[in-house]
Design a protein around this motif. Structure first.
Motif, PDB file in Angstrom:
ATOM      1  N   ASP A 222       0.819  -1.220   0.000  1.00 29.64           N
ATOM      2  CA  ASP A 222       0.000   0.000   0.000  1.00 29.64           C
ATOM      3  C   ASP A 222       0.852   1.270   0.000  1.00 29.64           C
ATOM      4  N   ASN A 223       2.115   1.166   0.419  1.00 32.53           N
ATOM      5  CA  ASN A 223       2.975   2.343   0.517  1.00 32.53           C
ATOM      6  C   ASN A 223       3.616   2.630  -0.846  1.00 32.53           C
ATOM      7  N   LYS A 224       2.789   2.983  -1.804  1.00 36.66           N
ATOM      8  CA  LYS A 224       3.201   3.049  -3.210  1.00 36.66           C
ATOM      9  C   LYS A 224       4.228   4.150  -3.470  1.00 36.66           C
ATOM     10  N   THR A 225       4.109   5.268  -2.799  1.00 33.93           N
ATOM     11  CA  THR A 225       5.061   6.353  -3.016  1.00 33.93           C
ATOM     12  C   THR A 225       6.472   5.913  -2.652  1.00 33.93           C
ATOM     13  N   LEU A 226       6.612   5.258  -1.511  1.00 38.48           N
ATOM     14  CA  LEU A 226       7.933   4.791  -1.101  1.00 38.48           C
ATOM     15  C   LEU A 226       8.445   3.702  -2.037  1.00 38.48           C
ATOM     16  N   LEU A 227       7.570   2.792  -2.448  1.00 38.75           N
ATOM     17  CA  LEU A 227       7.979   1.747  -3.387  1.00 38.75           C
ATOM     18  C   LEU A 227       8.584   2.364  -4.648  1.00 38.75           C
ATOM     19  N   GLN A 228       7.930   3.391  -5.176  1.00 41.13           N
ATOM     20  CA  GLN A 228       8.420   4.034  -6.382  1.00 41.13           C
ATOM     21  C   GLN A 228       9.743   4.751  -6.139  1.00 41.13           C
ATOM     22  N   GLU A 229       9.870   5.405  -4.982  1.00 44.87           N
ATOM     23  CA  GLU A 229      11.117   6.094  -4.663  1.00 44.87           C
ATOM     24  C   GLU A 229      12.280   5.107  -4.550  1.00 44.87           C
ATOM     25  N   LEU A 230      12.020   3.970  -3.939  1.00 44.77           N
ATOM     26  CA  LEU A 230      13.061   2.952  -3.822  1.00 44.77           C
ATOM     27  C   LEU A 230      13.482   2.441  -5.195  1.00 44.77           C
ATOM     28  N   LYS A 231      12.506   2.122  -6.049  1.00 45.23           N
ATOM     29  CA  LYS A 231      12.828   1.624  -7.392  1.00 45.23           C
ATOM     30  C   LYS A 231      13.612   2.665  -8.191  1.00 45.23           C
ATOM     31  N   THR A 232      13.180   3.908  -8.114  1.00 43.53           N
ATOM     32  CA  THR A 232      13.867   4.973  -8.839  1.00 43.53           C
ATOM     33  C   THR A 232      15.300   5.129  -8.355  1.00 43.53           C
ATOM     34  N   ALA A 233      15.491   5.094  -7.031  1.00 47.77           N
ATOM     35  CA  ALA A 233      16.831   5.242  -6.462  1.00 47.77           C
ATOM     36  C   ALA A 233      17.746   4.099  -6.888  1.00 47.77           C
ATOM     37  N   ILE A 234      17.264   2.869  -6.789  1.00 43.74           N
ATOM     38  CA  ILE A 234      18.092   1.706  -7.125  1.00 43.74           C
ATOM     39  C   ILE A 234      18.359   1.658  -8.627  1.00 43.74           C
ATOM     40  N   ASP A 235      17.330   1.901  -9.431  1.00 41.11           N
ATOM     41  CA  ASP A 235      17.529   1.941 -10.887  1.00 41.11           C
ATOM     42  C   ASP A 235      18.513   3.043 -11.280  1.00 41.11           C
ATOM     43  N   GLY A 236      18.564   4.110 -10.485  1.00 39.94           N
ATOM     44  CA  GLY A 236      19.471   5.219 -10.765  1.00 39.94           C
ATOM     45  C   GLY A 236      20.880   5.018 -10.238  1.00 39.94           C
ATOM     46  N   GLY A 237      21.158   3.843  -9.662  1.00 43.30           N
ATOM     47  CA  GLY A 237      22.517   3.536  -9.238  1.00 43.30           C
ATOM     48  C   GLY A 237      22.837   3.812  -7.791  1.00 43.30           C
ATOM     49  N   MET A 238      21.826   4.115  -6.945  1.00 39.00           N
ATOM     50  CA  MET A 238      22.122   4.270  -5.524  1.00 39.00           C
ATOM     51  C   MET A 238      22.521   2.912  -4.951  1.00 39.00           C
ATOM     52  N   PRO A 239      23.672   2.808  -4.294  1.00 42.87           N
ATOM     53  CA  PRO A 239      24.101   1.523  -3.735  1.00 42.87           C
ATOM     54  C   PRO A 239      23.066   0.959  -2.757  1.00 42.87           C
ATOM     55  N   CYS A 240      22.795  -0.335  -2.894  1.00 42.16           N
ATOM     56  CA  CYS A 240      21.780  -0.989  -2.056  1.00 42.16           C
ATOM     57  C   CYS A 240      22.263  -2.370  -1.654  1.00 42.16           C
ATOM     58  N   PHE A 241      22.245  -2.621  -0.336  1.00 37.77           N
ATOM     59  CA  PHE A 241      22.633  -3.903   0.252  1.00 37.77           C
ATOM     60  C   PHE A 241      21.378  -4.491   0.881  1.00 37.77           C
ATOM     61  N   ALA A 242      20.869  -5.599   0.304  1.00 36.59           N
ATOM     62  CA  ALA A 242      19.585  -6.171   0.738  1.00 36.59           C
ATOM     63  C   ALA A 242      19.743  -7.658   1.014  1.00 36.59           C
ATOM     64  N   GLU A 243      19.350  -8.076   2.217  1.00 35.81           N
ATOM     65  CA  GLU A 243      19.465  -9.469   2.640  1.00 35.81           C
ATOM     66  C   GLU A 243      18.098 -10.081   2.892  1.00 35.81           C
ATOM     67  N   CYS A 244      17.897 -11.299   2.467  1.00 34.76           N
ATOM     68  CA  CYS A 244      16.756 -12.134   2.816  1.00 34.76           C
ATOM     69  C   CYS A 244      15.435 -11.374   2.650  1.00 34.76           C
TER      70      CYS A 244
END
Length: 453
Positions: free
Chosen positions: A309-331
């Protein structure tokens, strides 16, 4: 080689379900109520028990996993985190001698040996009498350097404890330091990954207060402190870290994402990151002026709808990662980055930075300690880089990645895992960054480079 005096003792048991975490929480609180500064540690990779310790002492409890950290780093982290405490309390995992496979490797016993920690055994005494002595003696003598010097009986009434105390001590040569009676209203609930998290128990402080009151009444706290004071000075090698740069790194922290090793987060901070917590459940936007993302494990499947339901944040995360912001994600953090989470016929849309979906299975999937070897250059290391980790999850995905090879520590099997790019690590294995600090340094270097754009 440096040296520090750290009064310390370990609470361990013959096996899981003996009441270790419950009793440790009570002892931590009781010691604090004596005006003492307490440091808490948990052996093994478990994320949940340290959350209970942390809620009790008001400071972060630390994991000490010999497989992931090695002996030298383990000793250093104990010295670093306990040097100013009046007493350090260790909680052993599983049964005292239970290590990897058929060995004691990475067990609570080996942690006691590595850090020279006196051990107090918790013995579930329900339905037993003199057999309690046989259990204690067997554990004490199973290894000549067991470090077992005391015991506390659990689930026993005061009359039985007093009646058998002298014969148990005489037969074992181990001092009994007290008991806990059956306390049905003080049990912690469990779910598929272990205990429910401390945040989910609304009356946790009331439960801990009862446990502490019982400890003050029926446990020889001064005797415990005497044992702790007898621990040998802890020797260790100092570690010097130079900051890589200065930047803000957002860390997902809420009920869905709460599995972190505090020492690993501290390592990122020591290398130059200002860690900024945010909630993927409740926050509509990412923190401002960030240059990196950390998405830990947890229970995202329990909050699938709220996350979707938190669609705004989902989009911000996708945009940031697609734009090359380093992301370390586990499990759980990796699951969150996939397009979907499936629960039966229901499909929840999540970040979508990676193709694929995840879903829960009916059993643990790829469970246990692993040796990880990078197959290509990535956010955390060059090809050939190695680190130890572990997997512990009931979910699986359609896109587990192939950037690392995970080889079972037992030698029985291996598999491909993790999706990586020069700015992304996303996979099921959990790692402790102190297991190879160069992984942390590489991540922070990329965050610094992103900040400099």
């Amino acid at each position: 080689m440096a040296e520090v005096k750290v009064p310390r003792f370990m609470i361990s048991a013959p096996g899981s379900g003996s009441g270790k975490t419950t009793i440790v929480c009570g002892l931590l609180k009781a010691l604090m109520e004596k005006g003492l500064s307490v440091a808490a540690f948990k052996s093994g990779p478990d994320y949940i028990d340290p959350m209970f310790h942390s809620r009790v002492i008001g400071a972060k409890s630390r994991n000490l996993d010999l497989f992931m950290l090695g002996q030298a780093t383990t000793r250093y982290l104990v010295a670093k985190n306990a040097r100013h405490a009046d007493v350090a309390v260790f909680e052993g995992a599983m049964g005292f001698y239970d290590g990897m496979g058929k060995t004691t490797e990475a067990s609570a016993y080996e942690l006691a040996c590595t850090c020279d920690v006196p051990v107090v055994l918790i013995v579930n005494s329900k339905g037993a009498a003199l057999s309690i002595a046989a259990t204690i003696k067997g554990f004490k003598e199973f290894r000549s350097d067991s470090y077992i010097v005391g015991a506390i009986l659990n689930n026993v009434n005061p009359m039985s404890y007093l009646f058998y105390k002298d014969v148990i001590e005489r037969e074992t040569g181990v001092k009994l330091l007290g008991y806990f009676p059956v306390m049905q209203d003080c049990n912690f609930e469990s779910r598929h990954l272990g205990l429910v998290t401390a945040e989910e128990i609304g009356d946790l402080q009331q439960i801990v207060a009862k446990l502490a009151a019982q400890a003050a009444k029926s446990v020889d706290l001064d005797g415990l402190l005497q044992i702790a004071a007898q621990a040998a000075p802890l020797t260790y090698d100092e570690v010097s870290l130079e900051p890589v740069g200065r930047m803000r790194v957002a860390v997902a922290m809420d009920k869905a994402f709460c599995f972190y090793y505090q020492d690993a987060l501290d390592l990122l901070a020591e290398l130059g990151a200002e860690l900024v917590p945010f909630s993927p459940i409740a926050d509509a936007h990412l923190p401002e002026n960030i240059s990196g993302l950390v998405l830990g494990g947890g229970y995202p499947e329990l909050y699938a709808q709220q996350l979707a339901d938190n669609k705004t944040l989902l989009q911000e995360l996708k945009t940031a990662i697609d734009g090359g912001m380093p992301c370390f994600a586990e499990c759980g953090g990796f699951m969150y980055l996939l397009e979907h989470y499936r629960d039966g016929d229901k499909l929840y849309s999540w970040v979508g930075a990676l193709k694929g979906e995840s879903a829960m299975t009916k059993k643990l999937t790829r469970f246990g300690y692993v040796h990880l070897t990078a197959q290509q250059d990535n956010l955390l290391c060059p090809a050939g880089g190695t680190i130890n980790g572990h997997e512990f999850h009931y979910s699986d995905s359609t896109n587990n990645g192939a950037s690392f090879i995970a080889a079972k520590a037992s030698g029985r099997g291996s598999w491909e895992c993790a999706n990586t790019t020069p700015t992304l690590y996303a996979g099921y294995p959990h790692i402790h960054l102190w297991g190879n600090p160069e992984f942390a340094r590489s991540f922070i270097k990329q965050c610094a480079a992103y900040a400099a754009k």
